[in-house]
Design an enzyme around this catalytic site. Sequence first.
Site, short mmCIF file in Angstrom:
data_model
loop_
_atom_site.label_atom_id
_atom_site.label_comp_id
_atom_site.label_asym_id
_atom_site.label_seq_id
_atom_site.Cartn_x
_atom_site.Cartn_y
_atom_site.Cartn_z
N ALA A 1 0.95 -1.20 0.04
CA ALA A 1 0.21 -0.31 0.00
C ALA A 1 0.90 1.17 -0.01
O ALA A 1 1.25 1.74 1.08
CB ALA A 1 -1.09 -0.18 1.08
N ARG B 1 10.51 -4.67 -9.90
CA ARG B 1 10.48 -4.56 -11.20
C ARG B 1 11.27 -5.47 -12.17
O ARG B 1 10.86 -5.72 -13.07
CB ARG B 1 11.18 -3.04 -11.32
N GLU C 1 4.13 -0.56 -10.79
CA GLU C 1 5.41 -0.54 -10.17
C GLU C 1 6.33 0.33 -11.06
O GLU C 1 7.75 -0.01 -11.07
CB GLU C 1 5.96 -2.05 -10.21
N THR D 1 5.91 3.86 -13.85
CA THR D 1 5.64 3.87 -15.52
C THR D 1 6.96 4.03 -16.29
O THR D 1 8.12 4.17 -15.56
CB THR D 1 5.13 5.18 -15.79
N1 CAA Z 1 17.22 1.83 -3.08
C1 CAA Z 1 17.56 2.71 -2.04
N2 CAA Z 1 17.29 3.81 -1.82
C2 CAA Z 1 16.69 4.44 -2.75
C3 CAA Z 1 16.19 4.02 -4.00
C4 CAA Z 1 16.53 2.48 -4.02
N3 CAA Z 1 16.05 2.02 -5.09
N4 CAA Z 1 15.56 4.90 -4.77
C5 CAA Z 1 15.63 6.12 -3.90
N5 CAA Z 1 16.33 5.87 -2.56
C6 CAA Z 1 16.69 6.92 -1.44
C7 CAA Z 1 17.34 8.06 -2.27
O1 CAA Z 1 18.75 7.43 -2.00
C8 CAA Z 1 17.07 9.28 -1.21
O2 CAA Z 1 17.81 8.81 0.03
P1 CAA Z 1 18.53 10.16 0.53
O3 CAA Z 1 17.96 11.44 0.68
O4 CAA Z 1 19.13 9.69 1.84
O5 CAA Z 1 19.68 10.35 -0.45
C9 CAA Z 1 15.80 8.82 -1.01
O6 CAA Z 1 15.40 7.58 -1.09
C10 CAA Z 1 14.59 9.72 -1.92
O7 CAA Z 1 14.70 9.44 -3.41
P2 CAA Z 1 14.81 10.37 -4.63
O8 CAA Z 1 15.44 11.57 -4.07
O9 CAA Z 1 15.40 9.59 -5.79
O10 CAA Z 1 13.31 10.41 -4.49
P3 CAA Z 1 12.25 11.23 -5.57
O11 CAA Z 1 10.98 11.58 -4.85
O12 CAA Z 1 12.82 12.09 -6.29
O13 CAA Z 1 11.40 9.63 -6.19
C11 CAA Z 1 11.37 7.99 -7.78
C12 CAA Z 1 12.11 8.85 -6.79
C13 CAA Z 1 12.15 7.02 -8.41
C14 CAA Z 1 10.55 8.74 -8.83
C15 CAA Z 1 10.14 7.34 -6.84
O14 CAA Z 1 9.29 8.14 -6.32
C16 CAA Z 1 9.67 6.13 -7.58
O15 CAA Z 1 9.92 5.08 -7.80
N6 CAA Z 1 8.25 6.35 -8.09
C17 CAA Z 1 7.30 5.37 -8.83
C18 CAA Z 1 6.55 4.83 -7.68
C19 CAA Z 1 6.08 3.49 -8.09
O16 CAA Z 1 6.96 2.84 -8.62
N7 CAA Z 1 5.11 3.31 -7.62
C20 CAA Z 1 4.40 2.00 -7.66
C21 CAA Z 1 3.55 1.49 -6.74
S1 CAA Z 1 3.31 -0.35 -6.69
C22 CAA Z 1 2.35 -0.60 -7.82
O17 CAA Z 1 2.01 -0.36 -8.87
C23 CAA Z 1 1.86 -2.11 -7.81
C24 CAA Z 1 0.39 -2.20 -7.40
O18 CAA Z 1 -0.12 -2.84 -6.39
C25 CAA Z 1 -0.72 -1.58 -8.43
#
Ligand code: CAA
Length: 381
Positions: free
Chosen positions: A123, A243, A363, A365
Amino acid sequence: MPLDLETRQQLVDSVSRFVRERLVPLEEKVAEEDEVPLDIVNEMRELGLFGISIPTDYGGLGLTMEEEVLVVMELCQTSPAFRSVIGTNVGIGSQGIVMFGSQEQKEEWLPKLASGEAIASFALTEPGAGSDAASVKTTAIKDGDHYVVNGTKRYITNANKASVFTLMARSNPDIKGAKGITAFAVPADLPGITIGKPEKKMGQQGAHICDVIFEDCRVPESCVIGKEGEGFKVAMQVLDRGRLHVSAVCTGVAKRLVREMTQYAVEREQFGQRIGDFQLVQALMADSQTETYAGEAMVLDAARKLDNGEEVSMLASCCKLFCSEMVGRVADRAVQVFGGAGYVADYGIERFYRDVRIFRLYEGTSQIQQLVIARNLLKNV
Ligand code: CAA
């Protein structure tokens, strides 16, 4: 511990047989009834499919990522709705607990998730927080030894069957971004949780997504996964693995579609010969096979790297970007090879065409995968 090669092959073969003999004949029925029959769910339990990624200490099969994607590529050579039944227990619902959960949380949930007795849901998404996952507004405010949770989660896979939610909520409303978020393993039967009706969707009937509404839901502090304020990282690391899993799902469906178009190309005759003898049809088949093979190779490579302890965040996004777009192209070519029949429900190809559209969305786009890939490249300069 990886399986020996013979056992691994036996597992893959048994899943392949299950798909052929039990799932493929039910594809249409599941699409019409929007439900996977209980006897099939029970057979999935007996095969151990709910627990493929859960460690053996907790009753799962404890597969490596390479083994998991091999199994998933077999399991997904049918309607992807079947995979969705086990998908959250194997992936995004359970992995927060597997990777960051306390001993108590692992003992409480993992055996039940591995057997399929309990279902886990992830969630994260909210009406206002999709791609921008760090903007979640659901709050979890500390009150004694509990957190009081309020907010709405949206499009939550398997929410209507869930026993536990891996919930991401803002435990510190003064911190706007990622750092104010905490992950919780929330029992679904706590007072204050309401599940919405399953959404009507474009495809994947039989797989359900619903809203989950939290109203003054008191969650014990023992439910915190990992540390307070580190929930966003939990979510991101769960998604890295998820992913890869979804990339294997896409590749499995693409394999099935290549088989379908090839079979049709030898059966269907036009201009006095089978259409598979026409080079323009052959091009559609050859491009699809080539891209499916590329997807398979990428997924296996990234999975092996993850098993070797390498950081695969960027590679997981490369796989998700390529494989989800790739299966869209393959499904489109399958419709093209089938011609009018590809557009007609009886042949099932249009169903796959609709089913695969979600892979470019959930998961993360395709655009989010591009962003993750580019950020990783730039970070390393
Ligand atoms: N592993 C570890 N840490 C991570 C990481 C990873 N893969 N990605 C980011 N972080 C950490 C960063 O290092 C950062 O930490 P610090 O501040 O300590 O440096 C912190 O997390 C914040 O990272 P970002 O500044 O990169 O964050 P952001 O706000 O810019 O967002 C993003 C990054 C990649 C856009 C993220 O928001 C994202 O993946 N968005 C997509 C969301 C998603 O996939 N949703 C799907 C939901 S689930 C689903 O769809 C299934 C269902 O049930 C329908």
